[in-house]
Design a protein around this motif. Sequence first.
Motif, short mmCIF file in Angstrom:
data_model
loop_
_atom_site.label_atom_id
_atom_site.label_comp_id
_atom_site.label_asym_id
_atom_site.label_seq_id
_atom_site.Cartn_x
_atom_site.Cartn_y
_atom_site.Cartn_z
N LYS A 32 0.78 -1.30 -0.21
CA LYS A 32 0.12 0.44 -0.02
C LYS A 32 0.80 1.64 -0.33
O LYS A 32 0.11 2.05 -0.20
N TRP A 33 2.24 0.65 0.58
CA TRP A 33 2.82 1.92 0.15
C TRP A 33 3.55 2.21 -1.10
O TRP A 33 4.78 4.08 -0.84
N LEU A 47 3.04 6.19 -2.08
CA LEU A 47 4.26 7.55 -1.50
C LEU A 47 5.56 7.22 -1.76
O LEU A 47 6.41 8.18 -1.37
N LEU A 51 7.20 9.34 8.56
CA LEU A 51 6.71 7.92 7.83
C LEU A 51 7.46 6.44 9.19
O LEU A 51 7.22 5.97 9.15
N THR A 109 5.91 3.51 10.18
CA THR A 109 5.71 1.81 10.39
C THR A 109 5.95 1.47 12.22
O THR A 109 5.37 0.21 12.02
N SER A 142 11.87 1.63 3.87
CA SER A 142 11.01 0.67 3.18
C SER A 142 11.91 -1.18 4.00
O SER A 142 11.25 -1.71 4.63
N LEU A 168 9.87 -0.58 7.17
CA LEU A 168 8.31 -0.56 7.39
C LEU A 168 8.18 -2.66 7.06
O LEU A 168 7.31 -2.75 7.56
#
Length: 227
Positions: free
Chosen positions: A68-69, A72, A109, A113, A220, A223
């Motif tokens: 889903k990220w 972004l 951000l 996460t 990432s 995340l």
Amino acid sequence: MALNFFDQFMSPTLMGIPLMGLALLLPWTLYPTCTPRWLNNRLLTLQAWFVGLFTQQIFTPLNPEGHKWATLFTSLMLFLITMNLLGLLPYTFTPTTQLSLNMGFAVPLWLATVIIGMRNQPTVALGHLLPEGTPVPLIPVLIVIETISLFIRPLALGVRLTANLTAGHLLIQLIATAVFVLLPLMPSVAIITALVLFLLTLLEVAVAMIQAYVFVLLLSLYLQENV
């Protein structure tokens, strides 16, 4: 002289109005928008290829919950890389040399996460603070160390981007000043210095792209730990 070197990192103003907002909006005006036609031109095709390649490389290791990220992170990557490269042009301003801006990207951000990890899998998220098999006497110390390392992540993100770009810009300006000073005195040395300046500029272009990629890549990875 020292103050003049750092003047390039000051936000430009026009009639007393800071132009920081204009510098932040400029990257989005440089990218063409997709058209409803079946076949796009070469620029749109190259842009779509780059975005698709980057998205695939970043999000392939992630669970489907983290996909889903994609929009972004891809937008952030394009935004950072464009601002970094525009800052290498003469008479421009690089917003990403400001620690406040980079921390404004990194902290929300990173916090998102962490919140996702605490909400979806709190046991796993808290388990990162204490690796399995830790000796009992080391448990309190290790929890404190891992907690500090967790909260220092956004600071490391912002400082890394700011420090690399600031150092590169300062080094380019110092060598360029040396070229102008040496040109009337020692032309041969000035030519060699100018060659070094050219190679350094190419290196700084690579650094501008790599640092934008590293910023998003680390986000990432944070995340990935929480999805």
